[in-house]
Structures are given as C-alpha cells and as structure tokens.
Design a protein around this motif. Structure first.
Motif, PDB file in Angstrom:
ATOM      1  N   ALA A 395       0.813  -1.221   0.000  1.00  0.00           N
ATOM      2  CA  ALA A 395       0.000   0.000   0.000  1.00  0.00           C
ATOM      3  C   ALA A 395       0.845   1.269   0.000  1.00  0.00           C
ATOM      4  O   ALA A 395       0.346   2.354  -0.318  1.00  0.00           O
ATOM      5  N   LEU A 396       2.120   1.163   0.342  1.00  0.00           N
ATOM      6  CA  LEU A 396       2.981   2.337   0.453  1.00  0.00           C
ATOM      7  C   LEU A 396       3.559   2.719  -0.910  1.00  0.00           C
ATOM      8  O   LEU A 396       3.827   1.856  -1.752  1.00  0.00           O
ATOM      9  N   PRO A 397       3.793   4.004  -1.145  1.00  0.00           N
ATOM     10  CA  PRO A 397       4.470   4.422  -2.370  1.00  0.00           C
ATOM     11  C   PRO A 397       5.952   4.069  -2.308  1.00  0.00           C
ATOM     12  O   PRO A 397       6.500   3.841  -1.226  1.00  0.00           O
ATOM     13  N   ALA A 398       6.593   4.021  -3.476  1.00  0.00           N
ATOM     14  CA  ALA A 398       8.016   3.719  -3.529  1.00  0.00           C
ATOM     15  C   ALA A 398       8.796   4.739  -2.714  1.00  0.00           C
ATOM     16  O   ALA A 398       8.483   5.935  -2.713  1.00  0.00           O
ATOM     17  N   ASP A 403      10.632   0.520   1.349  1.00  0.00           N
ATOM     18  CA  ASP A 403      11.792  -0.362   1.479  1.00  0.00           C
ATOM     19  C   ASP A 403      11.793  -1.044   2.845  1.00  0.00           C
ATOM     20  O   ASP A 403      12.011  -2.255   2.955  1.00  0.00           O
ATOM     21  N   ALA A 404      11.559  -0.261   3.894  1.00  0.00           N
ATOM     22  CA  ALA A 404      11.557  -0.819   5.248  1.00  0.00           C
ATOM     23  C   ALA A 404      10.407  -1.796   5.441  1.00  0.00           C
ATOM     24  O   ALA A 404      10.560  -2.848   6.079  1.00  0.00           O
ATOM     25  N   ALA A 405       9.241  -1.476   4.879  1.00  0.00           N
ATOM     26  CA  ALA A 405       8.075  -2.353   5.031  1.00  0.00           C
ATOM     27  C   ALA A 405       8.274  -3.679   4.296  1.00  0.00           C
ATOM     28  O   ALA A 405       7.876  -4.742   4.800  1.00  0.00           O
ATOM     29  N   VAL A 406       8.893  -3.623   3.119  1.00  0.00           N
ATOM     30  CA  VAL A 406       9.168  -4.864   2.384  1.00  0.00           C
ATOM     31  C   VAL A 406      10.157  -5.729   3.163  1.00  0.00           C
ATOM     32  O   VAL A 406      10.029  -6.957   3.212  1.00  0.00           O
ATOM     33  N   GLY A 480      21.847   3.536 -10.420  1.00  0.00           N
ATOM     34  CA  GLY A 480      20.640   3.522 -11.247  1.00  0.00           C
ATOM     35  C   GLY A 480      20.189   2.111 -11.580  1.00  0.00           C
ATOM     36  O   GLY A 480      18.977   1.819 -11.599  1.00  0.00           O
ATOM     37  N   GLN A 481      21.134   1.224 -11.834  1.00  0.00           N
ATOM     38  CA  GLN A 481      20.774  -0.166 -12.113  1.00  0.00           C
ATOM     39  C   GLN A 481      20.114  -0.816 -10.896  1.00  0.00           C
ATOM     40  O   GLN A 481      19.147  -1.576 -11.037  1.00  0.00           O
ATOM     41  N   ALA A 486      15.190  -2.719  -7.963  1.00  0.00           N
ATOM     42  CA  ALA A 486      14.193  -2.592  -6.898  1.00  0.00           C
ATOM     43  C   ALA A 486      12.798  -2.395  -7.472  1.00  0.00           C
ATOM     44  O   ALA A 486      11.822  -2.999  -6.999  1.00  0.00           O
ATOM     45  N   ARG A 487      12.694  -1.579  -8.508  1.00  0.00           N
ATOM     46  CA  ARG A 487      11.377  -1.352  -9.120  1.00  0.00           C
ATOM     47  C   ARG A 487      10.847  -2.631  -9.773  1.00  0.00           C
ATOM     48  O   ARG A 487       9.645  -2.918  -9.703  1.00  0.00           O
TER      49      ARG A 487
END
Length: 510
Positions: A395-398, A403-406, A480-481, A486-487
C-alpha cells in the motif's frame, strides 16, 4: 594452521585369520589391478575429551599420535555418510590453540584431559590401479585400548579399515564391501576405535549422561523437539567451519540461529515461555554478530558482479581498486566481529543453554497433543502476520518507508517458511507447498532489500570517489541499475504474493 583432509573410510570386523582368500578377490575390484603390501606400522595414540565425553558424544575425536606417517595432533569431525574432516597439526606437548578453538562449540569451555590410550599394530596394503596409483588403503589392526580414567580397564581386539585415497571414487568402497560381504566380512558394530574403547574400558557408569526428556510419541512436542535438536546440532557442527572461514559457513550458521528463533517463537504454545524467550534474545544477538560478515559478503559480491558486468568503456576511474579497498576494510572488521563473538563468554553460555534445550526441551502440557491441528494453527497464525505486513508494504508508495516495510515482510515470510519446515513431517505436502510459495516471496523481498543496501553503499563509495577527485559516473550508473532492480522486484511482488496467499493453500492445512 593445521592441514585439513577429507577422510572417507569404513570399518569392518576382522576376517578370520586362517582365511585370507578375500585378498586376491580385491585385486580385481573396479579399476584395481594389484594389492601392494606396505608392511607393519606401530601407532600409539592418546585420546582427549572432557570429563563427560562431550566430543565423543558429538562424534568428534581428538588425539595425539606417535608412529606412522602422520604423527601429531588429529581432530576428526563428522561429515555426511562415511566421510570425516581430519585436521592435522605437528607433534607438540600441548594441544595447539587452533584445535582447542575448533572443539569449543562441543566442549563449551570444559577442560580437556586424556581419557584413553590406544596402541595399534597395523598391517597396511594398498589397492592400486594398473599404473600404480593408489585407490584405497586396507589396514588390518590389532588394537589394545587402556582407559586413563580412574577405575578403568583395558580391551584387545582386531578390526579392518578400508580408506579411500584422496580424490578417489566413493563407489569403489561399495565394490570392496560387496567382495568382503561375500567372503563373510561384515561392517564393525561401532563407528570408531575410540567408541569401542570407551564402551569396553571406561569405569562402569562413567559419565553417563542425564536421560533426555522424551516428548509423547507422535505429539506436536516430539516434532518441535526434533527440529530444535537438529538446528542446535547444525549450529554446533558449523562452528569450526565458521572459525576457519569455510565458504558459506557463516550464512548457514546464521540460518540455524534464525530457524531456532523462529521455532521458539512460533511454538510458544507448547514451550515454556520463561525458558525460551531469553534464548530468542541471545540467538538474535548471535545472528546479528554473524550478520555483519554475511551481509558484507553478499554486498561485496553484488557490487563486484555489477562492476564486472559493465562494458569497459563505462568503467571510469579506479573503480575496481576502490571497491577492493572497501571490501578488504569492511571484510576485516566484519570478520573480527564474528570471531570475537565466538570467543566470548556470552557465546559459551548460549551453547550451554542450547545443549539443555536440545536434551530437555521445556515442554508445556499442550505439547502432548496431536501435531496436525496445533501445527496448522501455528502456521495460519504466522501467515496472518505476514499478510498484515505485505498489505502495508504494497500500500505504500516507492521510497524508504516502502523499502523498510518490504524488509519487515521478508522477515515474516522467513519465519513462516521455517515454521512450514518444522511442520512438514506432520502436515506433509500442504506444508511443503506453502513453504515453497512463501520462499518465493522471501526471495523477491530479499533481492529488493539487498538492492536498497547496495544503493546506500554505492552512494557512500561515490561520495568518497568524488572527494578524491575520481569520476563518479560508474557509481551513479550502478546506483541507477540497483534502483531499476528494486522497481522490478516491486512490480513482481504483488503476483508472487497472490500465489502464496491463495486460500486453497491454507485450507489444505486444516
């Protein structure tokens, strides 16, 4: 540093002295062409152990031997099947500090002392191929064992050993055994000379261990106890490998800590919380100390791979040199943290408590119940915790919060996966399927987390390079890679989670 070799051997009862017909049959086994007599050796070994025989009870042996071709100190540690790792140090009056450290997870700091002396008259023959290369060594041993414990006795016997040559094909041992069996030669009833010597020479009742606490047969307590014992054993057996820097050993020991923490948390309904909750905290401490080295290892490999996969024209400046310097500095610090933890009194105290946990698990009354219902209930409870964390992460935006929630979801997935492992003997395929799907979630979340850690490290490396007047292009490209990685993982995660959260997977547990 002691010399390490892998020993693969089998022990047999001695053949009848008046019937040596089996010897000629061995010369035609597999690729063997001849049997070469290498004469007689006289060996004299003193075995050391704790007062309650902690090494022997964990299938390890420590001896100082004179005679033969490899006199000195020998530590033998069990591996899979017929294999053992043998670590040899030159003769010395005192036990080398290296070997003392390598047995520490088994002795738990208890003093070592001589417990038995074994003198062997050994007749050696080598099984060789057509070119004279040694395939295996066949030894006929006449053994005298004398207890060094007060009130101990002595024993005499004969036996035979067949040891595979270094790099040999283990299938040869099966072929040799078939010939021996056809000639009436059976496997020895005990695994080692020391085991037989202790059984036949130690004073009556010497160092008898306290009886283990046995859970009700077929109960949830039995399944939980078995899993706990397996993970405690894994942790103890991995300790020497971690101290010697064996590849992947830190990771495996850390996983054993996490599995123990997981089962202690998930199955608090069948374990006394007052006893196990403090253990969870200590296991978390040890996993954290090991984690510094493991996390650095993973990160260094990820960054090195990223650089090596770039075309040469995109690597601007001394990127490889800076990365190596960073790796050495960080790796040395993390390695010292691991070794300091294993040398601490806190670690030894934890090992004592884990030994007690394995031998006498603090089971509650619920532990006597049938496993299916209780273990399914525990799995479903852990699934609900994972679901809540996944819902929040998705539910959180990027950004940093996501990151912490994942990462938190990853940890919950790992606990559920370990819980499924514990339940697999009782629940079968449903637990295996759930564990497999949850592992996929864990892996996607893990790669996402590793990318976040890598981006932070790359930023710090780029800042250092900029301060030194070096180009920052390559560091920015790698950053950037990692962001793209991550995306990609964030895009995969909803579908991976959908597969793992199908209702039919949970219904099959009930």
């Amino acid at each position: 540093m002691g010399q390490s070799t892998r020993e693969i051997e089998r022990k047999y009862a001695a053949p009848a002295a008046d019937d040596m017909s089996w010897l000629s049959a061995l010369a035609g086994v597999n690729s063997a062409a001849s049997l070469i007599d290498r004469g007689i050796q006289d060996l004299d070994a003193v075995y050391h152990d704790t007062a309650d025989l902690r090494l022997a009870r964990s299938s390890a042996t420590l001896r100082h031997r004179t005679g033969g071709t490899d006199a000195g100190w020998h530590l033998k540690l069990p591996l899979a099947g017929d294999s053992r790792e043998e670590i040899h140090c030159p003769p010395a009056d005192e036990l080398p500090g290296e070997l003392r450290e390598l047995v520490l997870s088994r002795t738990r700091g208890a003093p070592l002392r001589p417990v038995v002396r074994i003198r062997t008259t050994r007749s050696v023959r080598e099984l060789a191929d057509a070119e004279g290369g040694v395939l295996a060594e066949i030894c006929m041993d006449t053994v005298r064992a004398d207890s060094l414990l007060e009130g101990g006795g002595h024993a005499v016997w004969t036996e035979m050993e067949v040891e595979l040559a270094e790099g040999g094909d283990p299938a040869l041992l099966d072929d040799v055994e078939e010939v021996l069996r056809k000639n009436g030669v059976d496997r020895a009833s005990v695994p080692s000379k020391l085991a037989r010597a202790l059984a036949e020479t130690a004073p009556a009742g010497y160092a008898d261990p306290e009886p283990r606490t046995e859970a009700v047969r077929g109960s949830v307590g039995e399944h939980v106890s078995a899993y706990l014992s397996a993970q405690v054993r894994a942790l103890v057996e991995l300790d020497p490998a971690v101290r010697r820097g064996t590849p992947d050993s830190v990771h495996r020991m850390r996983v054993a800590c996490r599995r123990l923490r997981g089962v202690l948390r998930v199955h608090r309904s069948v374990l006394e919380r007052e006893a196990v909750d403090p253990l969870r905290g200590e296991l978390r401490w040890l996993a954290g100390e090991l984690g510094a080295e493991r996390d650095h290892e993973v990160l260094a490999d990820r960054l090195d791979t990223g650089v090596r996969e770039l075309p040469d024209e995109l690597v601007l400046g001394p990127v490889a040199a800076r990365l190596r310097a960073w790796d050495v500095a960080g790796g040395d610090t993390a390695r010292r943290r691991t070794l300091d933890a294993l040398a601490s009194a806190r670690y030894l105290a934890l090992l004592d408590r884990l030994s007690e946990l394995s031998d006498r698990p603090p089971l509650r009354a619920k532990a006597a119940r049938k496993p299916k219902k209780e273990m399914a209930k525990a799995l479903l409870k852990e699934f609900e915790r994972l679901r809540q964390r996944m819902d929040r992460a998705l539910a959180l935006p990027a950004g940093p919060d996501r990151d912490a929630a994942v990462h938190q979801a990853r940890k919950a997935a790992k606990r559920l996966r370990y819980a499924a492992e514990t339940a697999r003997p009782a629940l079968g395929k449903p637990a295996r399927r759930l564990g497999k799907r949850v592992k996929a979630v864990q892996q996607v979340c893990g790669d996402h987390h590793d990318s976040a850690v890598a981006r932070d490290a790359l930023r710090r490396l780029a800042v250092a390079a900029h301060a030194a007047g070096e180009p920052g292009f390559t560091w920015g490209l790698l950053h950037g890679q990692e962001r793209a990685t991550a995306r990609a993982r964030e895009q995969e995660l909803p579908e991976i989670w959908r597969r793992a959260s199908k209702a039919r997977l949970r219904k099959a547990l009930r």
